[in-house]
Design a protein around this motif. Structure first.
Motif, short mmCIF file in Angstrom:
data_model
loop_
_atom_site.label_atom_id
_atom_site.label_comp_id
_atom_site.label_asym_id
_atom_site.label_seq_id
_atom_site.Cartn_x
_atom_site.Cartn_y
_atom_site.Cartn_z
N PRO A 143 120.56 125.40 15.44
CA PRO A 143 120.37 124.85 14.10
C PRO A 143 118.90 124.56 13.77
N GLU A 144 118.06 124.37 14.76
CA GLU A 144 116.66 124.05 14.52
C GLU A 144 115.77 125.28 14.38
N LEU A 145 116.35 126.47 14.43
CA LEU A 145 115.56 127.69 14.29
C LEU A 145 115.12 127.93 12.85
N SER A 146 116.03 127.73 11.89
CA SER A 146 115.71 128.08 10.51
C SER A 146 116.64 127.36 9.55
N TRP A 147 116.16 127.17 8.31
CA TRP A 147 117.02 126.65 7.25
C TRP A 147 117.95 127.75 6.74
N GLN A 148 117.57 129.00 6.91
CA GLN A 148 118.34 130.13 6.43
C GLN A 148 119.51 130.42 7.37
N TYR A 149 120.58 131.00 6.84
CA TYR A 149 121.70 131.42 7.66
C TYR A 149 121.33 132.72 8.35
N PHE A 150 121.77 132.88 9.59
CA PHE A 150 121.53 134.11 10.33
C PHE A 150 122.67 134.34 11.30
N ASP A 151 122.89 135.61 11.65
CA ASP A 151 123.96 135.96 12.58
C ASP A 151 123.48 136.03 14.02
N GLU A 152 122.26 136.48 14.20
CA GLU A 152 121.70 136.69 15.53
C GLU A 152 120.42 135.88 15.69
N VAL A 153 120.24 135.26 16.83
CA VAL A 153 119.01 134.53 17.13
C VAL A 153 117.81 135.45 17.00
N SER A 154 117.99 136.71 17.38
CA SER A 154 116.89 137.68 17.33
C SER A 154 116.43 137.98 15.90
N GLU A 155 117.17 137.53 14.89
CA GLU A 155 116.72 137.68 13.51
C GLU A 155 115.60 136.68 13.19
N VAL A 156 115.47 135.64 14.02
CA VAL A 156 114.50 134.59 13.76
C VAL A 156 113.35 134.63 14.77
N VAL A 157 113.68 134.77 16.06
CA VAL A 157 112.67 134.81 17.13
C VAL A 157 112.95 135.96 18.07
N GLU A 158 111.92 136.35 18.80
CA GLU A 158 112.06 137.41 19.79
C GLU A 158 111.70 136.87 21.16
N ILE A 159 112.18 137.51 22.19
CA ILE A 159 111.88 137.11 23.56
C ILE A 159 110.37 137.16 23.76
N GLY A 160 109.81 136.08 24.29
CA GLY A 160 108.39 136.02 24.58
C GLY A 160 107.50 135.70 23.41
N GLN A 161 108.08 135.52 22.22
CA GLN A 161 107.29 135.24 21.02
C GLN A 161 106.66 133.85 21.11
N ARG A 162 105.39 133.74 20.76
CA ARG A 162 104.72 132.44 20.69
C ARG A 162 104.97 131.86 19.30
N VAL A 163 105.34 130.59 19.26
CA VAL A 163 105.65 129.95 17.99
C VAL A 163 104.99 128.58 17.93
N THR A 164 104.79 128.09 16.72
CA THR A 164 104.31 126.74 16.49
C THR A 164 105.51 125.92 16.03
N CYS A 165 105.75 124.80 16.69
CA CYS A 165 106.94 124.00 16.45
C CYS A 165 106.59 122.53 16.28
N SER A 166 107.58 121.79 15.84
CA SER A 166 107.49 120.34 15.78
C SER A 166 108.29 119.78 16.95
N VAL A 167 107.74 118.77 17.63
CA VAL A 167 108.43 118.16 18.77
C VAL A 167 109.46 117.17 18.24
N LEU A 168 110.71 117.37 18.64
CA LEU A 168 111.78 116.45 18.25
C LEU A 168 111.90 115.31 19.26
N CYS A 169 111.90 115.66 20.54
CA CYS A 169 111.96 114.65 21.59
C CYS A 169 111.52 115.26 22.92
N CYS A 170 111.03 114.40 23.79
CA CYS A 170 110.64 114.82 25.13
C CYS A 170 111.36 113.95 26.14
N ASP A 171 111.90 114.57 27.16
CA ASP A 171 112.56 113.86 28.24
C ASP A 171 111.76 114.16 29.51
#
Length: 192
Positions: free
Chosen positions: A46-74
């Motif tokens: 659910p945290e990948l995108s606001w848009q609906y998608f069928d496959e995770v690969s529609e949003v990110v690819e293996i090994g892709q570098r991304v900029t994210c927001s930290v939700l929590c750290c354990d």
């Protein structure tokens, strides 16, 4: 690396292919102050995108570098939960700023469920037309009224900003729309 305990969450072929590989190898995460922290984190679907998608690969690819927001750290578990969509504006909230009950839209039927039909009225904005709002006569299934891909005219009957829910009514000639008190054939101008 993806946590092995999440294997049950992956169901599509693309997700099964990705589950044994790091989806995000070295994301750069930003905190509230804009500080950048390179590292490895886990993004739930659910945290990948606001848009609906069928496959995770529609949003990110293996090994892709991304900029994210930290939700929590354990630190005890060595896990970081991060979000791609937190850095993107929520299209529903932008839509809710301008839309009001009674506004009319043309949309496309995207999904049929036993209790109604989902209609996309704008990119990233879908609402439910409950079964009793499809037609004035009772029907048992939405397939009796609409099919996936049909272009339909709908009006907003309820908009819940907090729950991100949009309820619509299908407009047919001569039918009064729920909550608006106007005839569906009377022209109104939506502010979108």
């Amino acid at each position: 690396m993806i946590n092995p305990s999440t294997r049950g969450f992956f169901t599509s072929p693309g997700e099964r292919r990705i589950r044994d590989h790091p989806v995000i190898s070295r994301p750069h995460s930003k905190d509230e102050k804009g500080s950048v922290y390179p590292g490895v984190g886990f993004i739930t679907v659910p945290e990948l995108s606001w848009q609906y998608f069928d496959e995770v690969s529609e949003v990110v690819e293996i090994g892709q570098r991304v900029t994210c927001s930290v939700l929590c750290c354990d630190t005890a578990q060595g896990e970081a939960r991060i979000s791609l969509r937190a850095l993107q504006p929520d299209p529903f909230q932008e839509f809710a700023d301008a839309a009001r009950e009674g506004h009319e839209f043309c949309g496309t039927v995207t999904k049929l469920v036993p209790f109604g039909a989902f209609v996309r009225i704008m990119e990233g904005i879908e609402g439910l037309v409950p079964l009793d709002e499809l037609v004035s006569m009772p029907v048992e299934t939405p397939e009796q009224v609409v099919q996936i891909g049909d272009r339909v005219k709908v009006t907003i009957i309820s908009l819940d900003r907090d729950a991100r829910r949009l309820l619509l009514a299908l407009m047919t000639s001569g039918r009064r729309t729920a909550g608006s008190g106007t005839d569906a054939s009377a022209p109104t101008s939506p502010k979108t």
